[in-house]
Enzyme design. Structure first.
Site, mmCIF file in Angstrom:
data_model
loop_
_atom_site.group_PDB
_atom_site.id
_atom_site.type_symbol
_atom_site.label_atom_id
_atom_site.label_comp_id
_atom_site.label_asym_id
_atom_site.label_seq_id
_atom_site.Cartn_x
_atom_site.Cartn_y
_atom_site.Cartn_z
ATOM 1 N N ALA A 140 9.846 -1.629 6.256
ATOM 2 C CA ALA A 140 9.175 -1.732 5.429
ATOM 3 C C ALA A 140 8.970 -3.126 4.360
ATOM 4 O O ALA A 140 10.774 -2.784 3.902
ATOM 5 C CB ALA A 140 8.095 -1.299 4.856
ATOM 6 N N GLN B 200 1.032 -1.201 0.462
ATOM 7 C CA GLN B 200 0.110 0.402 0.002
ATOM 8 C C GLN B 200 0.716 1.014 0.101
ATOM 9 O O GLN B 200 1.805 1.235 -1.024
ATOM 10 C CB GLN B 200 -0.886 -0.193 0.578
ATOM 11 C CG GLN B 200 -1.966 -1.418 1.292
ATOM 12 C CD GLN B 200 -2.818 -1.285 2.050
ATOM 13 O OE1 GLN B 200 -3.444 -0.610 2.473
ATOM 14 N NE2 GLN B 200 -3.364 -3.156 2.801
ATOM 15 N N CYS C 223 0.984 1.784 4.856
ATOM 16 C CA CYS C 223 0.978 0.472 4.365
ATOM 17 C C CYS C 223 -0.658 0.009 5.046
ATOM 18 O O CYS C 223 -0.802 -1.001 5.131
ATOM 19 C CB CYS C 223 1.669 -0.829 5.741
ATOM 20 S SG CYS C 223 3.651 -0.538 4.623
#
Length: 237
Positions: free
Chosen positions: A158, A85, A189
């Site tokens: 991440a 995302q 995210c």
């Protein structure tokens, strides 16, 4: 699912390591990755581990939800083409773009992601930081025992990958000393109920060079045992 044959692939050589000491524009990085992935697939270039920083920006993965971009005018927003995302990139964050040939290693995407996670966990352990996976949450997390109760869990790294013809690109980001307020322009995210931290935020005087050394020292021990790590992960599920 990645396409391309995995037969008749020669033995793997050591990957090239590259560190960019000047900030790299995101479109330039995408173009460089595209070219290198093609060259790796054709056998005209070795694998590449590219360590860099970006100027402040947001990237949208293939699962990004428009409502998770909370401040659309704050920084440039780029379509990343990777899974995941919204993510923030900026100064003080170590980006690692991993262009690895899974035909030569292990053509198993789940195993590859697990190995990336393990790489981050082992690198953080060099600074006595316990990075952890969390079921249903992407990335590496730190339990904040230093903030009192109720205990908070913050994200420190991440992971977002893409694979073309079994050659990987994109990779991971580890927060060394970014401006953590910059994450407030997105829902990182897609996870709103937890925070974001960095090595310096945890009270550790770690530099980018320090982290780079830890990444170099732990890469071979993780990816040299990739199949074993994957089997361990599957046994725990």
């Amino acid at each position: 699912m990645p396409d391309g044959s995995i037969a008749s692939i020669p033995q793997i050589a050591d990957p090239e390591w590259r560190i960019s000491y000047q900030s790299v524009a995101y479109p330039d990085a995408l173009a460089e990755m595209d070219a290198r992935v093609q060259a790796i697939r054709e056998g005209s270039a070795p694998e590449l581990l590219w360590l860099l920083e970006h100027p402040p920006l947001y990237t949208a993965g293939t699962s990004a939800k428009p409502d998770d971009l909370l401040a659309p005018g704050r920084f440039p927003v780029y379509q990343a083409g990777r899974g995941g995302q919204y993510t923030y990139h900026g100064p003080g964050q170590r980006i690692v773009y991993a262009m690895l040939d899974l035909r030569r290693r292990n053509p198993d995407l789940r195993c590859y992601v697990h190995a990336l996670e393990e790489w981050v966990i082992r690198a953080l352990a060099r600074f006595n930081v316990t990075g952890e996976r969390r079921e249903g949450r992407v990335g590496i997390w730190v339990a904040r025992h230093d903030l009192g109760l109720p205990m908070r869990e913050d994200k420190i790294a991440a992971i977002g990958v893409r694979v073309r013809h079994w050659v990987t690109f994109h990779g991971l980001s580890i927060n060394v000393e970014p401006d953590l307020s910059h994450f407030q322009g997105i829902v990182p995210c897609g996870i709103a109920q937890h925070g974001v931290t960095s090595l310096v935020d945890l009270g550790l005087p770690v530099t980018m060079d320090d982290l780079d050394v830890a990444l170099r020292e732990t890469f071979d021990e993780v990816f040299g045992a990739e199949t074993k790590l994957c089997q361990k992960a599957q046994a725990q599920d």
